[in-house]
Structure formats: C-alpha cells, structure tokens
Design a protein around this motif. Sequence first.
Motif: not given
Length: 245
Positions: A78, A104, A107, A109, A205, A208
């Motif tokens: 991502k 991030l 996550e 990411i 967030k 996504f």
Amino acid sequence: TRNPNFASKLLEYKRKYIKCNNISYVTLCDWMITRLKDSSVFKDEKVFKIYNSLDTKIFKPINQTKARTALSVPLDRKIVLFVSERTDNYRKGGYMLSRIIHILKEENIYFYAIGASEMPNLDENLVQLGVIQDEKTMATVYNIADVLILPSIEDNLPNVMLEALCCGLPLVSFSNGGMNEIIKPGENGLLVEEQTPEAIISAVKEYFLHSSKYNKANISENAHSLFNASIQAKAYIEVYKELLK
C-alpha cells in the motif's frame, strides 16, 4: 509580513506601480480571485480564471502492476506518495511528514517521497526517490501509488495535484485553495478540514477502507477535461477577445 513598516511600503509600492497600469489578471482558481477581490490594491481590477495545463499524453493512467515493475516496486505494498520541490517545504506541509510516516507504518503503509531535501530514514516504510525531472518517469511514479497526500497549509492550484489526477491518482488534501475547488470527496479524493498530521493520517486510513470505490479511469478522464492544453489555449483566446473589445 510581520514587519508593519515593510508591509506599509509594499502596499504603497503596489498602489503606485500596479494600479496605474490598467493590468488585467489571470488566476488559477476561485481562491486566488477571492484574495484579489479582498485586496485594497486589486479589488477593482479585471480578473479571469484559467487553470494551468499539462501534457495529457504523458500524464495518464498506466497499469499499476506495469508501473511498479518498471520501477522495481513490490506489487503488494500500500503506497502513499508525497511530491514537492523539497520535502522540508513548510508551506507544503513538510513539517508533518515524519509523524505521518511513522504512524502509517503501524498500518503497513509505505510512504514514497519525491523532493530535493532528504528526511532522516527513521522508518523502514519510507522510500525517498529524490528529484525527478523527467515527466514520463514522474507519470510512472504517480501510477505506482494508491493515493497522494497534499498537506499544504496554503496553496493555489499545485501542478502536483493536476498531474496526479490526470494519472487517475486520488488525493488526500487539506480543504483550502485550489484543492477545495478541484477535489470532490468520494470521487477523486478526500478533503480534510483540520490542518494536523492526525487528520491526514485518519483520512488516509479512511481512503484505504474505501479505495475500491475510486475509479482511476474516471478520475483521469475528468482531469483531462479540465487541464488539457487545448482548453487552456481556447480560454486565453477568449480573454484576448474580451480585452480587445
């Protein structure tokens, strides 16, 4: 400026050398028109609005797998993209990047950054691509990403936004300037009211969670209809016609 003497002299200079020359102005967005109309110097001047344009034969959607393969980017990541002439540009929100990147990471990411200055590689989810001047390479970079963040605390109609949208890339941006005019929440991106890193993080967030509803082809097609060079040329012709009357 915070210096009242300088501000007073600058205002006097503008009134003396600008207002007397019967100048017409072309702005990039409604926000700039508002700023001119709110000015004691420019409020009575003739103002037109014409968007900047770019080469839509270069800035266009590319298959993400193809783009990532071309730049040796893992296919399963991502990816959030940030683009500026310098990654430490305060007005572009550069001071927020470290926190955004760090959070991030939790996550899973990844964060790809383009800019002249370098951020400390404190997080393994940060990839710095440096300066890219070739437009075709830049278009490929837009196509490796899932979303672009544009945390400018003030901006007009940044070319980064135009290029990204023409490539079909959605944006997360603060709600100000030309971004407020071009970004349609839920269609080509998300707008954030509160100018904080946490607000950008929350919006990324959210993106996504609902990324499947963003149609890359539609985003690009709509952007091409606004930022094509032929449209800009026709608009300037109409300006000249109006002024020649």
